[in-house]
Design an enzyme around this catalytic site. Sequence first.
Site, PDB file in Angstrom:
ATOM      1  N   ASN A   7       8.207   6.497  10.717  1.00  0.00           N
ATOM      2  CA  ASN A   7       7.527   5.635  10.403  1.00  0.00           C
ATOM      3  C   ASN A   7       7.473   4.496   9.927  1.00  0.00           C
ATOM      4  O   ASN A   7       7.854   4.268   9.507  1.00  0.00           O
ATOM      5  CB  ASN A   7       6.893   7.071   8.829  1.00  0.00           C
ATOM      6  CG  ASN A   7       5.988   6.307   7.981  1.00  0.00           C
ATOM      7  OD1 ASN A   7       5.792   5.110   7.352  1.00  0.00           O
ATOM      8  ND2 ASN A   7       5.547   7.637   7.434  1.00  0.00           N
ATOM      9  N   HIS A  10       6.650   1.128   5.941  1.00  0.00           N
ATOM     10  CA  HIS A  10       7.398  -0.054   4.920  1.00  0.00           C
ATOM     11  C   HIS A  10       7.105  -1.062   6.126  1.00  0.00           C
ATOM     12  O   HIS A  10       7.603  -2.467   4.874  1.00  0.00           O
ATOM     13  CB  HIS A  10       8.412   0.552   5.132  1.00  0.00           C
ATOM     14  CG  HIS A  10       8.640   1.609   4.352  1.00  0.00           C
ATOM     15  ND1 HIS A  10       8.636   1.907   2.779  1.00  0.00           N
ATOM     16  CD2 HIS A  10       9.129   2.740   4.725  1.00  0.00           C
ATOM     17  CE1 HIS A  10       8.181   3.627   1.994  1.00  0.00           C
ATOM     18  NE2 HIS A  10       8.724   4.068   3.121  1.00  0.00           N
ATOM     19  N   HIS A  43       0.364   6.565   7.430  1.00  0.00           N
ATOM     20  CA  HIS A  43       0.211   7.057   6.839  1.00  0.00           C
ATOM     21  C   HIS A  43      -1.120   6.249   6.135  1.00  0.00           C
ATOM     22  O   HIS A  43      -0.803   5.155   5.370  1.00  0.00           O
ATOM     23  CB  HIS A  43       0.609   7.668   5.439  1.00  0.00           C
ATOM     24  CG  HIS A  43       0.817   7.792   4.035  1.00  0.00           C
ATOM     25  ND1 HIS A  43       1.180   8.872   3.158  1.00  0.00           N
ATOM     26  CD2 HIS A  43      -0.727   8.541   3.856  1.00  0.00           C
ATOM     27  CE1 HIS A  43       0.182   9.194   2.626  1.00  0.00           C
ATOM     28  NE2 HIS A  43      -0.886   9.220   2.395  1.00  0.00           N
ATOM     29  N   ARG A  45      -3.013   5.577   3.420  1.00  0.00           N
ATOM     30  CA  ARG A  45      -3.079   6.286   1.898  1.00  0.00           C
ATOM     31  C   ARG A  45      -4.763   5.302   1.159  1.00  0.00           C
ATOM     32  O   ARG A  45      -5.230   4.304   1.551  1.00  0.00           O
ATOM     33  CB  ARG A  45      -2.075   5.805   0.825  1.00  0.00           C
ATOM     34  CG  ARG A  45      -0.763   5.903   1.269  1.00  0.00           C
ATOM     35  CD  ARG A  45      -0.254   5.856   0.533  1.00  0.00           C
ATOM     36  NE  ARG A  45      -0.147   6.259  -0.728  1.00  0.00           N
ATOM     37  CZ  ARG A  45       0.486   7.635  -1.448  1.00  0.00           C
ATOM     38  NH1 ARG A  45       1.565   7.887  -0.640  1.00  0.00           N
ATOM     39  NH2 ARG A  45       0.574   8.246  -2.726  1.00  0.00           N
ATOM     40  N   ARG A  49      -2.678   0.970   0.277  1.00  0.00           N
ATOM     41  CA  ARG A  49      -1.595   0.413  -0.369  1.00  0.00           C
ATOM     42  C   ARG A  49      -0.303  -0.371   0.251  1.00  0.00           C
ATOM     43  O   ARG A  49       0.497  -1.446   0.325  1.00  0.00           O
ATOM     44  CB  ARG A  49      -0.416   0.746  -1.009  1.00  0.00           C
ATOM     45  CG  ARG A  49       0.506   2.252  -0.916  1.00  0.00           C
ATOM     46  CD  ARG A  49       1.050   2.577  -1.611  1.00  0.00           C
ATOM     47  NE  ARG A  49       0.427   3.556  -2.992  1.00  0.00           N
ATOM     48  CZ  ARG A  49       1.536   4.072  -3.907  1.00  0.00           C
ATOM     49  NH1 ARG A  49       2.578   4.119  -3.155  1.00  0.00           N
ATOM     50  NH2 ARG A  49       0.708   4.886  -4.225  1.00  0.00           N
ATOM     51  N   HIS A  50      -0.737  -0.090   1.830  1.00  0.00           N
ATOM     52  CA  HIS A  50       0.475  -0.330   3.548  1.00  0.00           C
ATOM     53  C   HIS A  50      -0.172  -0.805   4.203  1.00  0.00           C
ATOM     54  O   HIS A  50      -0.702  -1.267   4.235  1.00  0.00           O
ATOM     55  CB  HIS A  50       1.734   0.462   2.807  1.00  0.00           C
ATOM     56  CG  HIS A  50       1.782   1.573   2.761  1.00  0.00           C
ATOM     57  ND1 HIS A  50       1.285   2.851   3.916  1.00  0.00           N
ATOM     58  CD2 HIS A  50       2.130   2.645   2.349  1.00  0.00           C
ATOM     59  CE1 HIS A  50       1.488   4.285   3.044  1.00  0.00           C
ATOM     60  NE2 HIS A  50       2.380   4.262   2.669  1.00  0.00           N
ATOM     61  N   GLU A  70      -1.037  10.102   9.603  1.00  0.00           N
ATOM     62  CA  GLU A  70      -1.295  10.845   7.781  1.00  0.00           C
ATOM     63  C   GLU A  70      -2.193  10.798   7.128  1.00  0.00           C
ATOM     64  O   GLU A  70      -1.987   9.657   6.664  1.00  0.00           O
ATOM     65  CB  GLU A  70       0.704  10.839   6.908  1.00  0.00           C
ATOM     66  CG  GLU A  70       1.307  11.612   7.476  1.00  0.00           C
ATOM     67  CD  GLU A  70       2.665  11.370   7.313  1.00  0.00           C
ATOM     68  OE1 GLU A  70       2.843  10.427   5.672  1.00  0.00           O
ATOM     69  OE2 GLU A  70       4.127  11.293   7.758  1.00  0.00           O
ATOM     70  N   THR A 100       5.659   7.128  -3.670  1.00  0.00           N
ATOM     71  CA  THR A 100       5.630   8.383  -1.449  1.00  0.00           C
ATOM     72  C   THR A 100       5.258   9.351  -2.396  1.00  0.00           C
ATOM     73  O   THR A 100       5.082  10.451  -3.337  1.00  0.00           O
ATOM     74  CB  THR A 100       6.991   8.090  -1.253  1.00  0.00           C
ATOM     75  OG1 THR A 100       6.675   8.895   0.026  1.00  0.00           O
ATOM     76  CG2 THR A 100       8.526   8.840  -2.364  1.00  0.00           C
ATOM     77  N   THR A 101       4.912  10.373  -1.640  1.00  0.00           N
ATOM     78  CA  THR A 101       4.394  12.273  -0.865  1.00  0.00           C
ATOM     79  C   THR A 101       5.371  12.930  -1.763  1.00  0.00           C
ATOM     80  O   THR A 101       6.893  12.701  -1.708  1.00  0.00           O
ATOM     81  CB  THR A 101       4.194  12.310   0.667  1.00  0.00           C
ATOM     82  OG1 THR A 101       3.512  11.089   0.767  1.00  0.00           O
ATOM     83  CG2 THR A 101       3.884  13.516   0.192  1.00  0.00           C
ATOM     84  N   GLU A 151       4.514  19.938   8.476  1.00  0.00           N
ATOM     85  CA  GLU A 151       5.967  19.119   8.431  1.00  0.00           C
ATOM     86  C   GLU A 151       6.748  20.064   7.428  1.00  0.00           C
ATOM     87  O   GLU A 151       6.098  19.849   6.382  1.00  0.00           O
ATOM     88  CB  GLU A 151       5.322  18.530   8.882  1.00  0.00           C
ATOM     89  CG  GLU A 151       6.726  17.301   8.618  1.00  0.00           C
ATOM     90  CD  GLU A 151       6.226  15.539   8.935  1.00  0.00           C
ATOM     91  OE1 GLU A 151       5.131  15.357   9.172  1.00  0.00           O
ATOM     92  OE2 GLU A 151       7.097  14.919   7.182  1.00  0.00           O
ATOM     93  N   HIS A 190      11.170  13.650   5.666  1.00  0.00           N
ATOM     94  CA  HIS A 190      10.941  12.968   4.406  1.00  0.00           C
ATOM     95  C   HIS A 190      12.518  13.063   4.082  1.00  0.00           C
ATOM     96  O   HIS A 190      13.065  13.679   3.277  1.00  0.00           O
ATOM     97  CB  HIS A 190       9.899  13.237   3.044  1.00  0.00           C
ATOM     98  CG  HIS A 190       9.640  12.949   1.854  1.00  0.00           C
ATOM     99  ND1 HIS A 190       9.721  12.553   0.984  1.00  0.00           N
ATOM    100  CD2 HIS A 190       8.107  11.955   2.348  1.00  0.00           C
ATOM    101  CE1 HIS A 190       9.286  11.369   0.204  1.00  0.00           C
ATOM    102  NE2 HIS A 190       8.115  11.172   0.527  1.00  0.00           N
ATOM    103  N   GLY A 191      12.692  11.152   3.367  1.00  0.00           N
ATOM    104  CA  GLY A 191      14.165  11.166   2.887  1.00  0.00           C
ATOM    105  C   GLY A 191      14.844  11.838   3.672  1.00  0.00           C
ATOM    106  O   GLY A 191      16.148  11.582   3.120  1.00  0.00           O
ATOM    107  N   GLY A 212      11.460   7.045   8.128  1.00  0.00           N
ATOM    108  CA  GLY A 212      10.350   5.932   8.129  1.00  0.00           C
ATOM    109  C   GLY A 212      11.630   5.277   7.273  1.00  0.00           C
ATOM    110  O   GLY A 212      12.336   4.470   7.081  1.00  0.00           O
ATOM    111  N   HIS A 213      11.147   4.942   5.879  1.00  0.00           N
ATOM    112  CA  HIS A 213      12.430   4.557   5.217  1.00  0.00           C
ATOM    113  C   HIS A 213      14.009   4.222   5.365  1.00  0.00           C
ATOM    114  O   HIS A 213      14.316   3.414   5.665  1.00  0.00           O
ATOM    115  CB  HIS A 213      11.627   5.246   3.012  1.00  0.00           C
ATOM    116  CG  HIS A 213      12.639   4.161   2.050  1.00  0.00           C
ATOM    117  ND1 HIS A 213      14.186   4.502   1.948  1.00  0.00           N
ATOM    118  CD2 HIS A 213      12.140   3.498   1.683  1.00  0.00           C
ATOM    119  CE1 HIS A 213      14.864   3.505   1.259  1.00  0.00           C
ATOM    120  NE2 HIS A 213      12.910   2.652   1.149  1.00  0.00           N
TER     121      HIS A 213
END
Length: 238
Positions: A7, A10, A43, A45, A49-50, A70, A100-101, A151, A190-191, A212-213
Amino acid sequence: MAKLGVNVDHVATLRQARGGSEPDPVTAAAMAELAGADGITVHLREDRRHIQDRDVMLLRRTVQTHLNLEMAATDDMVAIAMKVVPDYVTLVPEKRQELTTEGGLDVVKHAQKLDRQIELLHQAGITVSLFVDPDLAQLKACARVKADYIEIHTGTYCNAKEKARHAELAKIEEAVKAGRRLGLGVNAGHGLNYQNLRPILALSGIEEYNIGHSIIARAVLVGLDRAVREMAALVHGS
Ligand code: PXP
């Protein structure tokens, strides 16, 4: 073999911080693919925002692996997906104020709307995944609305303290089994980071991990030494 979806949101967050063109998530996606990513996730959004619409359009033309878009389960976003035609759409819940989600989609509650949106996406030839908590009622609803994939939201497991983490992992393990029994493909995300991924990797039945992060955070640090050396060489004239 399990797949890694990278992802690149970021990278876009960093670009948007200055409102310029660097760093470009499209370039980052190509680099991720060269390094072995099996797929690219972005994603889009609703508040942009990104990731921007321009990124998605370019990625559709440049991604060599598969593009996973996403997005919130709204009719406006579905219309965009029908124009872009990514390989996968992952429908996620979206709240404007969240960082975040947060949590999975309530498929039980929104079954009627999702059923209709999934049918439209299928008509466009797009494979549909639903981002859900490891909860049996939600998984059954995913099968009823004819999703291709789920997912599994791993965020609660990732954020859990040592004691609770085992129970959260057990929920994910059960959800993977249940998802497959229901005929769904199973992804997770996620995470996830370089530490908490190991126990999840030990579960069988997960096709793809969307991360991603932690990758982008690590890239900033492992790349910093070289970036400073290059600038220092420029400043020092060496
Ligand atoms: N999967 C979904 C559905 C997400 O919303 C996100 C965050 O955008 C990810 C995976 C990746 O999460 P992380 O950035 O924490 O690795």
